[in-house]
Design an enzyme around this catalytic site. Structure first.
Site, PDB file in Angstrom:
ATOM      1  N   GLY D 149     -44.680  76.043 103.220  1.00 21.23           N
ATOM      2  CA  GLY D 149     -43.954  74.793 103.378  1.00 21.23           C
ATOM      3  C   GLY D 149     -42.469  75.035 103.539  1.00 21.23           C
ATOM      4  O   GLY D 149     -41.960  76.146 103.315  1.00 21.23           O
ATOM      5  N   CYS D 150     -41.774  73.970 103.929  1.00 18.79           N
ATOM      6  CA  CYS D 150     -40.343  74.091 104.215  1.00 18.79           C
ATOM      7  C   CYS D 150     -39.529  74.290 102.935  1.00 18.79           C
ATOM      8  O   CYS D 150     -38.742  75.237 102.827  1.00 18.79           O
ATOM      9  CB  CYS D 150     -39.862  72.871 104.977  1.00 18.79           C
ATOM     10  SG  CYS D 150     -40.357  71.292 104.256  1.00 18.79           S
ATOM     11  N   TYR D 151     -39.734  73.412 101.969  1.00 17.85           N
ATOM     12  CA  TYR D 151     -39.015  73.571 100.705  1.00 17.85           C
ATOM     13  C   TYR D 151     -39.342  74.911 100.062  1.00 17.85           C
ATOM     14  O   TYR D 151     -38.479  75.558  99.474  1.00 17.85           O
ATOM     15  CB  TYR D 151     -39.422  72.470  99.726  1.00 17.85           C
ATOM     16  CG  TYR D 151     -38.853  71.112  99.991  1.00 17.85           C
ATOM     17  CD1 TYR D 151     -37.481  70.893 100.039  1.00 17.85           C
ATOM     18  CD2 TYR D 151     -39.688  70.009 100.154  1.00 17.85           C
ATOM     19  CE1 TYR D 151     -36.964  69.626 100.248  1.00 17.85           C
ATOM     20  CE2 TYR D 151     -39.176  68.742 100.359  1.00 17.85           C
ATOM     21  CZ  TYR D 151     -37.802  68.545 100.404  1.00 17.85           C
ATOM     22  OH  TYR D 151     -37.291  67.288 100.608  1.00 17.85           O
TER      23      TYR D 151
END
Lengths: 346, 346, 346, 346
Positions: D149-151
């Site tokens: 994921g991005c985070y």
């Protein structure tokens, strides 16, 4: 090609560098700055880390720069570029000059002097106006190219088919343009202060912006006669992008299809012009980070006007990208070299 | 005054509520929503906590609403407001109606039907077009007011002195307008999705926007003859604000001073019109959250055109604020009541 | 009350003026500027037209200003305000001072000197720290108020119930705050240049921001012992608003209900604190243009932490609004006077 | 390599396409959409004109897609990707799968089921977690990659050197992250409506965001023991970019130089990690449009904490770029292929 950038720390110079570090045929020799010579460019612009970290030279090095370069891009304020152009071409008669400022944009230096209020000191230069799609063959032969302004590129491309084909009343042209803030450069002033620009829009320099005579000159050449237009620039709360909305009254009897044909005839083979057709709506975001100019046009039957709209990225097709496009033409390589990336969306 | 708001959950309705909770003479009776009846307004808009927390009624309560209100503001989509207006005035012949949509804006309902593609079902209404500065005396006597659109308010105010005083060629008018996204409302659509709008600008509805006939009708009334204009709206990445840039060719021999006099004669006594004078540049941010319209005008000697620019907050002078201004006029109280706050800057 | 604003041309000073021109009990005597004395304020901020158009005085007029004012607001850089405070109170022993900078915020001037690197020249001042909700009774009796910083107001209000009631480990506090760009003022610098801030976020002054000791001092007073916290400010591409996200480890055995009670006990009667409750999410936009602080808190069972979030408008509750709130308290008038407007949304 | 993209019309899928149309070794076979099959991608995203204009297939074509592809990227909502992965690898045992959603990110499918509330239907898959810098050797051998994921990408990269080298108290980790709106996708909802997001910031999903267990699992693997962290995501008014600010308490006696060494030892040879060093401030804009992760770290002596900050472009290193990086590793080509462009600045 060995290239140098004189004036590399403004947004235009940095955009040139962004494009050229990925250009397959460009080898960067020198980049200069008068305000921060001796500093590594990636201290000023950390985003260049991994791409370019050389130290900035200055105009004091012009002898070396001119001798060691095949092409020099100039990103200096108007009035300064022509001095660099004059000297550099004297030092190295083979070096080519692409000036991103106004000094070499006017065939008639009197017009330049009238609008820019400084004497032209390189009147003998055989400069070519670098709106590539209109002047490609001259650009190919040029030693010095005056690269067009951002507003002018969008506005001329939108109007050229109409004017060239005499489809509109030449006295009726109104250009209403909207620009992101990067067009105002990196220099500090209240007009580019975040909190002043954000959540706001305004017009500026009405009836007096210096891109006006540049648009008029290019259109006059296409029309074969003098033209005056109304041009109004606006500041929009975004970083990049210009939208130019152009109004003109159609000559009686000109059909919508004739208008369509004029656009297609002029641009169908142009890679960097994407025609959205009659009824199409260009969106600046669709051109972000690229050399494309998106064009749409509309016929208003009620008023007899044609409204043509162009969208570009002001730093690319409106500045550094078109400069590289011109370089590619001048060196007879694929015009798309270094410029063939998809837009950054959203 | 007992007031009700029919359709209170859109941005326009919420802006009405924002203004009216601080209005010294307004007592809010009902607010309605067809999508969320029974919900407290501050669940939908938490920012109203401490100001208004009543539950939303619905149009099913129209009998009570009409009977218990001195004035009803309508914030419904076009086509629906006229039904509410017809019924409410039948229930309570004393109730006044201020419609923020298009249903009551056109003296000639045929024009409405032609542009809005629905039959007008309240043709007998003696509605007044509520551009307060132009129609104050009729508004004072009105039972039903059609409150102007956002683009139209800015555009008409910019052009009215020129048209009324016959200073410009009526066939030469071009209006290029730029709006923040709140004008598109709170309804979800890709065109208002953050990532699509942000860092972008585009034109839309060229030669077909429904505010066109509204501007034309108001100008025609001032001119005493039919007018067609070119009107182009643009979407700007900001929440509030409209800038309308208006172009027209001056009649030969009209001096700049004559133009100045026309603006001053028409607006010098208008509290909500702030004249920046010839050469002035309105900025939308300077009007944010207020009912002001800032106006500047420019003479382009080279082209013989006058360029007039108006800035407003589209939700205030362009919608809810002007509606309250009209209410104040209709009830003969200080026109500034509830509207006399300084702009939120920056 | 006769009020004056020393340093009126920064954003904080202008926000004071915005609030005070609508304040029912305030009469503005003088506003000053050292950079533009003699200029009308509405030449610098055209949005004040219709509200205030007086000419700026300067500190050279301090004798008159002090003599003719009941209260002086100071909006000067730190180090300068204490000089004005010292002189003004010497000239007029009845004048009250509300300083919006840091000079009077620290009970212990040594802490001030350590973080601000300048000697404190008004050590004998009996200044009160003006976080109204915590220190109301002292503010009421104060002659000199040190108005809190923007980050500190949000952070202290979020943490105060936890710290005062000893619900959290005092060594575990982390404050991560996000601010709009107006907090950086109107002075030009690259960090507030539109194109640099836009479409970007960054932290700054990690482990060194001067609001850190201010938060620590206020919390220490509540806790009755020294506290050190980690505080990290961030710059967000918006004009107004601060969101402060505060983390602390709950003492073993503290129940969610105990946390809830602490917030309600401390704030239920506070008009300007709007409790969104456990699980609530404050949004800066909901406070825009107002003196509200919206508060929500969350219990993370997995980690044993409480996360408290506060949203304010940095220029209002974080500066000018709280200053006016303090003035209202000092003069024993309704604390909401001049501050009771609904937020500007959207 | 023949590649296909299943789910190409979301922002992540479109970003994959943007990167892959310029990738020197990628040949795009199929792109699919369940909502708009049969439509040309450049009707949905006009910016792809000149780069890709093929028609969208659908999952009904999975047999062909799996048979004709060397690698399939999956950009579907969680719960759907594992079905595609299971079927595609059954059809063609040689096809490689890179899933940009959550289905293949967890070594322990029970954790997936607990946080995502759906049964895992491809438990036998030997998926590798594709945080390239940490798991390169496993990625090289993988058939199925769960792309992070991005985070999580930003947060893990910031914390990994600290956790792996046991420099911090594992119970003390707090991650406060800020994301642009593109992370919420192109689907319409009020939370991504322009006027709601603009000029505002808020936290969301406190103590419950699904990227929490993903960060914890990756850090636990480095630490060799279980870890729980506090993770708080925030929505920022910009399109692209994530900044992750990570707090942890240093183990007593760990020197700043030891911290520095940990970062340098882990990342000095990583092309896509740009270390700004101790005291450095990552800025999301500097990574825009690229696969870089910029890292800085700070020691707060007063509190004994280290604060590490990472900046990425959420759609590139946080999604599509890292997916292509993984593909390059899986196919043993230059890891930078298709990803070596300079950031778009400003």
């Amino acid at each position: 090609m060995k290239i140098s950038i004189v004036g590399a720390t403004g947004y235009t110079g940095a955009e040139l560098l962004r494009i050229l570090v990925s250009h397959p045929a460009a080898e960067i020799q020198y980049i200069t700055s008068e305000s921060q010579p001796g500093t590594a460019i990636n201290e000023i612009y950390p985003h260049f880390t991994r791409f370019y970290d050389k130290t900035l030279a200055s105009l004091g090095d012009l002898d070396k720069i001119a001798a060691d370069s095949d092409v020099i891009f100039i990103g200096l304020p108007h009035g300064h570029a022509m001095e660099v152009g004059r000297k550099a071409t004297a030092i190295n008669q083979k070096v080519k000059i692409i000036d991103l400022g106004a000094d070499y944009r006017f065939r008639n230096p009197d017009v330049y002097e009238q609008w820019y209020k400084v004497p032209h000191t390189h009147r003998e230069a055989q400069a070519v106006y670098g709106l590539t799609e209109l002047n490609r063959s001259q650009v190919r032969e040029a030693t010095i190219v005056g690269n067009p302004g951002c507003y002018t590129t969008a506005s001329i491309l939108a109007l050229a088919p109409l004017v060239k084909n005499k489809l509109v009343d030449l006295n009726s042209i109104v250009v209403d343009a909207k620009s992101g803030v990067s067009g105002a450069g990196r220099g500090l002033n209240l007009g580019s202060h975040f909190t002043e620009v954000f959540e706001s829009v305004k017009a500026y320099n009405i009836a007096g912006h210096r891109h006006t005579p540049e648009i008029e000159a290019a259109l006059a050449e296409l029309a074969g006669k003098e033209i005056v237009i109304s041009f109004t620039p606006h500041l929009i709360p975004m970083a990049r992008g210009i939208l130019s909305t152009c109004y003109a009254r159609l000559i009686d009897g000109v059909s919508p299809e004739t208008v369509d044909q004029a656009y297609h005839a002029m641009y169908n083979d142009e890679y960097f012009i994407r025609l959205l057709g009659r009824g199409g709506y260009p969106v600046t975001k669709n051109t972000r980070g690229t050399n494309f100019c998106d064009l749409g046009w509309h016929i208003d039957k009620r008023t007899g006007r044609v409204i043509a709209v162009a969208a570009i990225d002001n730093l690319v097709k409106g500045a550094a990208g078109q400069a590289v496009q011109n370089m590619n033409v001048m060196f007879n390589i694929d015009e798309r070299a270094g410029l063939d990336n998809a837009p950054l969306y959203p």
